[in-house]
Design an enzyme around this catalytic site. Sequence first.
Site, PDB file in Angstrom:
ATOM      1  N   ASP A 160      14.287  34.848   4.647  1.00 42.66           N
ATOM      2  CA  ASP A 160      14.537  33.531   5.234  1.00 42.66           C
ATOM      3  C   ASP A 160      13.602  32.464   4.652  1.00 42.66           C
ATOM      4  O   ASP A 160      12.752  32.765   3.798  1.00 42.66           O
ATOM      5  CB  ASP A 160      14.374  33.658   6.770  1.00 42.66           C
ATOM      6  CG  ASP A 160      15.359  32.786   7.525  1.00 42.66           C
ATOM      7  OD1 ASP A 160      15.813  31.781   6.971  1.00 42.66           O
ATOM      8  OD2 ASP A 160      15.642  33.113   8.696  1.00 42.66           O
ATOM      9  N   GLU A 193      18.358  30.627   2.474  1.00 43.10           N
ATOM     10  CA  GLU A 193      17.673  29.332   2.579  1.00 43.10           C
ATOM     11  C   GLU A 193      18.681  28.220   2.870  1.00 43.10           C
ATOM     12  O   GLU A 193      18.441  27.070   2.582  1.00 43.10           O
ATOM     13  CB  GLU A 193      16.740  29.062   1.386  1.00 43.10           C
ATOM     14  CG  GLU A 193      17.371  29.117   0.033  1.00 43.10           C
ATOM     15  CD  GLU A 193      18.268  27.919  -0.229  1.00 43.10           C
ATOM     16  OE1 GLU A 193      19.493  28.073  -0.050  1.00 43.10           O
ATOM     17  OE2 GLU A 193      17.762  26.855  -0.635  1.00 43.10           O
ATOM     18  N   TRP A 194      19.805  28.673   3.470  1.00 43.82           N
ATOM     19  CA  TRP A 194      20.801  27.771   4.078  1.00 43.82           C
ATOM     20  C   TRP A 194      21.472  26.838   3.077  1.00 43.82           C
ATOM     21  O   TRP A 194      22.046  25.817   3.474  1.00 43.82           O
ATOM     22  CB  TRP A 194      20.160  26.972   5.226  1.00 43.82           C
ATOM     23  CG  TRP A 194      19.161  27.754   6.011  1.00 43.82           C
ATOM     24  CD1 TRP A 194      19.424  28.931   6.661  1.00 43.82           C
ATOM     25  CD2 TRP A 194      17.770  27.479   6.202  1.00 43.82           C
ATOM     26  NE1 TRP A 194      18.283  29.400   7.249  1.00 43.82           N
ATOM     27  CE2 TRP A 194      17.248  28.523   6.988  1.00 43.82           C
ATOM     28  CE3 TRP A 194      16.928  26.452   5.805  1.00 43.82           C
ATOM     29  CZ2 TRP A 194      15.916  28.586   7.372  1.00 43.82           C
ATOM     30  CZ3 TRP A 194      15.593  26.495   6.179  1.00 43.82           C
ATOM     31  CH2 TRP A 194      15.101  27.558   6.949  1.00 43.82           C
ATOM     32  N   GLY A 195      21.336  27.134   1.786  1.00 40.10           N
ATOM     33  CA  GLY A 195      21.947  26.273   0.770  1.00 40.10           C
ATOM     34  C   GLY A 195      21.126  25.034   0.475  1.00 40.10           C
ATOM     35  O   GLY A 195      21.549  24.172  -0.299  1.00 40.10           O
ATOM     36  N   ASN A 197      18.569  24.442  -1.366  1.00 37.17           N
ATOM     37  CA  ASN A 197      18.145  24.218  -2.758  1.00 37.17           C
ATOM     38  C   ASN A 197      19.187  24.719  -3.756  1.00 37.17           C
ATOM     39  O   ASN A 197      18.842  25.177  -4.850  1.00 37.17           O
ATOM     40  CB  ASN A 197      16.802  24.927  -3.012  1.00 37.17           C
ATOM     41  CG  ASN A 197      15.733  24.462  -2.050  1.00 37.17           C
ATOM     42  OD1 ASN A 197      15.158  23.405  -2.245  1.00 37.17           O
ATOM     43  ND2 ASN A 197      15.486  25.224  -0.984  1.00 37.17           N
ATOM     44  N   ASP A 215      22.955  27.539  10.270  1.00 33.53           N
ATOM     45  CA  ASP A 215      23.343  28.670  11.126  1.00 33.53           C
ATOM     46  C   ASP A 215      24.673  28.451  11.851  1.00 33.53           C
ATOM     47  O   ASP A 215      24.921  27.404  12.441  1.00 33.53           O
ATOM     48  CB  ASP A 215      22.251  28.933  12.174  1.00 33.53           C
ATOM     49  CG  ASP A 215      21.024  29.572  11.543  1.00 33.53           C
ATOM     50  OD1 ASP A 215      20.982  29.701  10.300  1.00 33.53           O
ATOM     51  OD2 ASP A 215      20.102  29.936  12.305  1.00 33.53           O
TER      52      ASP A 215
HETATM   53  C1  GLA Z   1      17.274  31.481  10.591  1.00 28.83           C
HETATM   54  C2  GLA Z   1      18.441  32.198   9.927  1.00 28.83           C
HETATM   55  C3  GLA Z   1      19.224  32.965  10.972  1.00 28.83           C
HETATM   56  C4  GLA Z   1      18.306  33.961  11.673  1.00 28.83           C
HETATM   57  C5  GLA Z   1      17.112  33.252  12.271  1.00 28.83           C
HETATM   58  C6  GLA Z   1      16.055  34.219  12.776  1.00 28.83           C
HETATM   59  O1  GLA Z   1      17.710  30.483  11.454  1.00 28.83           O
HETATM   60  O2  GLA Z   1      19.273  31.286   9.260  1.00 28.83           O
HETATM   61  O3  GLA Z   1      20.323  33.626  10.398  1.00 28.83           O
HETATM   62  O4  GLA Z   1      17.891  34.929  10.759  1.00 28.83           O
HETATM   63  O5  GLA Z   1      16.469  32.411  11.316  1.00 28.83           O
HETATM   64  O6  GLA Z   1      14.979  33.577  13.354  1.00 28.83           O
END
Ligand code: GLA
Length: 434
Positions: A160, A193-195, A197, A215
Amino acid sequence: MKFLKYLLAAFLLLPVAQVGHSQGRTPDRPLPKWEGLADTPQMGWSSWNKFQTEINETLIKDIADKMVEYGLVDAGYVYLNLDDGWHGERDDQGFIHEDLEKFPSGMKALADYLHARGLKLGIYSDAGTNTCACYAGSLGHEYQDAYMYAQWEVDYLKYDWCYTNNINPRGAYALMRNALRKAGRPILFSICEWGSNKPWEWAADVGHSWRTTGDIGAVFAPVPITYDENGRPRWRPQSVLDIIEQNEPLRQYAGPGHWNDPDMLEVGNGMSVSEDRAHFTMWCMMAAPLILGNDITDMTPETLATITNREIIAVDQDPLGIQGLRLKKEGGLQYWFKPLVDGDWAFCILNEGEAPETLTLDWTALEVNDELSGRATSFAEVNYTVKDIWNASAKSFTTLVKGKGKQKGQMVPATAEVTVGPHDVAAFRLTPVK
Ligand code: GLA
């Protein structure tokens, strides 16, 4: 004399090499990622969406047992992933340990339990100082952590991006890739890293998948934005429709061993049966990792039927590994195609709207010429058998039929009437008639 020189050089080099090693510096030469671990998108279950950090050995073993009992392992869901919250403390030397209150038998025993049942163990850490739920992150401990995971016989790492304080994302993920490789155990590396970068531009040789969005929540349509007292937008979960919009333009980056990851599944976590079906279908059309996120010990027959539909799973797991394309959006309807092996196609219509839609399928208006795969549907020449993926009792039909009137006897494009429910899909597999 020459010998003495060598001795001196060796003596001078020794401490440097030792320091470099003990501090776990990145080797000069980048190590390759483990190949062959995600030739098709990974499938499994993760603790986060349903349980957040409320996880423990009893629960996880129970989930594992039920994954076997309900045929999920047979259907391909082999990874059982602990997300945030399994962590105990680091010891004096900096090695991480599991929380022995939550996992009294320890992580290695849990791995053994899973391996004996045909499952694999996934674990979670973070490139920063802390995980998103504030447990110990891996920053500065990458090689030690990778070593521990290998000792425990972990098979999967989700990594993460919280508390990373401006570190370089490419470097941070490559460092952990190197550490995993060095630890010597093949571990699927899931970048999270949620996209932020654009990992699709640089991570194909770093990880096996990368998150493309923030998320997910168990919501089908976008949640309205609200603002706090300082006028800042409040955090809100990404809906299924939001995520489709963000993941759709990235298809050129996905392929065997390196997938776009539009986040874990929310099937069985509160959406309607049709919304769950649409969500699951779209993840399969987009060749997404299929990581379940519901309580496997307590699910409805409808949820089980959705997540074990072999025909739609085969669309996701197709060996060509081509992410589907959206042909068009018309009104509240989206038309998607995915090239499959042996000239087959998956075809689906997604109804974003709140009312059912009945339409007449005109194949000539649905022609696909996919530059990325070099494939075309060629509906005027190729006759396909069309099989309804979600309605097993529906009769198959074909895309070409014998013409009447002037075209008597000639094969002409057929039309078909299809109804797509609100927040639902109609999905088909098209196979060329031999
Ligand atoms: C981030 C991630 C989630 C999850 C949480 C855990 O938000 O994107 O998928 O893993 O952390 O804290």
